[in-house]
Design a protein around this motif. Sequence first.
Motif: not given
Length: 143
Positions: A114-126
């Motif tokens: 869940e934490w990794l998915a949040d990070e991906e949503r927060r920084w989608p392009d990167w």
Amino acid sequence: ADPNHTCYILNINTRGCMTPLFSICSSDCPHAPEIVACLLGAGADPNLRIADHLDQNGEPSSTFEEDSTPIIGAVRFFLGTSDRTEGSWHLPVVARLLRAGASLDNPDGQSADEWLADEERRWPDWAAACRHFQAAKALIHGV
């Protein structure tokens, strides 16, 4: 010397008290894997949150990463790397921390995935463009 002792860091990206392990895990030092191994070997706790420590004034740490742990700093390193061709040398930092028992539990009660998915949503392009972040994600998946 106590490897869990906090030190005050003041540079362009970071300001506040943190342990040497957190500092090196979230840095762009190419020698980080070896330094992390030395610190862990000397007894550094891979699960100490920055917020678990007080700054030089006896106050909780004021850094923006106050609830972070060394492994969260290491994973976020990939999201902050501007040149996507660099940083592969940082993957062993994540692996060493996991082998040393680093936990991805966080104050919000999220699982690692869940934490990794949040990070991906927060920084989608990167996150999408960074193969090193994707490799770190694969190491952590299901932990």
